[in-house]
Design an enzyme around this catalytic site. Structure first.
Site, short mmCIF file in Angstrom:
data_model
loop_
_atom_site.label_atom_id
_atom_site.label_comp_id
_atom_site.label_asym_id
_atom_site.label_seq_id
_atom_site.Cartn_x
_atom_site.Cartn_y
_atom_site.Cartn_z
N ILE A 172 0.90 -1.16 0.00
CA ILE A 172 0.00 0.00 0.00
C ILE A 172 0.94 1.20 0.00
O ILE A 172 1.54 1.54 1.01
CB ILE A 172 -0.93 0.02 1.22
CG1 ILE A 172 -1.81 -1.23 1.24
CG2 ILE A 172 -1.79 1.28 1.22
CD1 ILE A 172 -2.71 -1.35 2.47
N PRO A 173 1.10 1.86 -1.15
CA PRO A 173 2.27 2.73 -1.37
C PRO A 173 2.15 4.13 -0.77
O PRO A 173 2.06 5.13 -1.49
CB PRO A 173 2.36 2.78 -2.90
CG PRO A 173 0.94 2.64 -3.35
CD PRO A 173 0.29 1.71 -2.38
N CYS A 174 2.22 4.21 0.55
CA CYS A 174 2.18 5.52 1.19
C CYS A 174 3.42 6.35 0.85
O CYS A 174 3.39 7.59 1.00
CB CYS A 174 2.02 5.38 2.70
SG CYS A 174 3.22 4.27 3.48
N HIS A 175 4.48 5.71 0.37
CA HIS A 175 5.68 6.45 -0.02
C HIS A 175 5.42 7.32 -1.25
O HIS A 175 6.21 8.22 -1.55
CB HIS A 175 6.84 5.50 -0.29
CG HIS A 175 6.57 4.48 -1.34
ND1 HIS A 175 5.87 3.31 -1.10
CD2 HIS A 175 6.91 4.43 -2.66
CE1 HIS A 175 5.78 2.61 -2.21
NE2 HIS A 175 6.40 3.26 -3.18
N ARG A 176 4.32 7.10 -1.97
CA ARG A 176 4.01 7.90 -3.16
C ARG A 176 3.23 9.18 -2.83
O ARG A 176 2.84 9.91 -3.73
CB ARG A 176 3.22 7.06 -4.16
CG ARG A 176 4.00 5.87 -4.69
CD ARG A 176 3.19 4.99 -5.61
NE ARG A 176 3.83 3.69 -5.81
CZ ARG A 176 3.23 2.60 -6.24
NH1 ARG A 176 1.93 2.65 -6.54
NH2 ARG A 176 3.87 1.47 -6.37
#
Length: 299
Positions: free
Chosen positions: A247-251
């Site tokens: 779940i790409p919270c880094h984006r």
């Protein structure tokens, strides 16, 4: 020792080498030469170049260019994603993690309120391109993924267990191995089991609509979940994402192009953004000729 166990051992070693090289690159104020990196890894220059390029997709020199401080701002200018548009054209199912197919299921609000009571969660430690990773999962899929390079192993474990304090925790990495391999090797199939409050689930679902190699902003995410004035609450939900990387919270970036926070440390966030961007560029052919030339020179 069987051929399979030798293969697993070699794979783990390669993960470790690349994770250490990325950590050195990220910690350095100045670009590191290929010779210096290879020496630090205890490898010949040609061997290290081949291994790094095979795992990361580009040469160490090119990777360092992606880690420059202006990378996030350039991403925001060139690869900003409007989430409604991405969803409308089907990007939520195609651009994410390349060949990795993600299935996901959310826990009901009632189940979440029970704080994990009655839930059996398997866990294990795994090597990853971003350092040591703690992965947790239920019978339905991966429910937790933490990175310990910056926080340390014990705080990462305590953090993850505190999210579902009444669950039963069982150390069983083999129960998770196939899903973990799919996640980090970016092929095959893995399932997610999202365990969170209703707003958190909506925010995490929005994050899944940001394609690999692209970014969005906290305010855009708030808009997409129907809470345009709740940017702070949305930011908190992004930070509470229990399944980092998948779940790409880094984006998620600030409007200014600043990275914002990251629960497992900003160096990890920067490395993830660089890793995805260069793979996207390589897949699109943008850096293909350069990569082939680098590989040819190395070997």
């Amino acid at each position: 020792m069987t051929e399979h166990s030798m293969s697993d051992q070699e794979q783990s070693y390669h993960y470790s080498v690349i994770a250490r090289a990325i950590a050195l690159i990220d910690q350095s104020d100045q670009p590191l030469s290929l010779d210096d990196l290879a020496a630090a890894m205890g490898m010949s220059t040609a061997h290290f170049q081949r291994l790094f390029s095979a795992w990361v997709g580009v040469s160490p020199k090119r990777y360092q260019q992606y880690l420059r401080l202006g990378h996030a701002k350039s991403l925001l200018a060139e690869r900003f994603t409007t989430l409604e548009a991405a969803h409308a054209v089907g990007l939520s199912g195609s651009g994410r993690l390349h060949d990795l197919f993600l299935r996901w299921e959310a826990m009901s609000p009632g189940e979440f309120a029970r704080k994990g009571a009655g839930l059996r969660i398997h866990w294990g430690w795994f090597d990853s391109p971003f350092g040591l990773a703690l992965v947790m999962g239920t019978e339905k899929g991966i429910c937790g993924m933490a990175f310990a390079a910056e926080t340390g192993a014990e705080p990462a474990m305590a953090d993850m267990r505190s999210r579902w304090p009444d669950a039963e925790y069982v150390e069983d990495p083999m129960a998770l191995r196939s899903m973990v391999d799919a996640a980090f090797e970016q092929r095959g199939e893995t399932a997610l089991h999202m365990i969170g409050a209703p707003l958190q689930i909506k925010v995490w679902e929005a994050l899944l609509r940001i394609p690999s190699g692209h970014v969005s902003t906290y305010s855009e995410i708030a808009q997409s979940v129907g809470s345009p004035r709740a940017v702070r609450a949305v930011g908190t939900a992004v930070g509470r994402n229990p399944v980092s990387w998948l779940i790409p919270c880094h984006r998620a970036l600030r409007k200014s192009g600043a990275l914002g926070g990251y629960h497992w440390g900003l160096p990890v966030k920067r490395a993830m953004l660089a890793y995805e961007t260069l793979r996207e560029d390589a897949a699109s052919g943008k850096d293909g000729a350069r990569n082939q030339a680098a590989l040819a020179a190395a070997g």
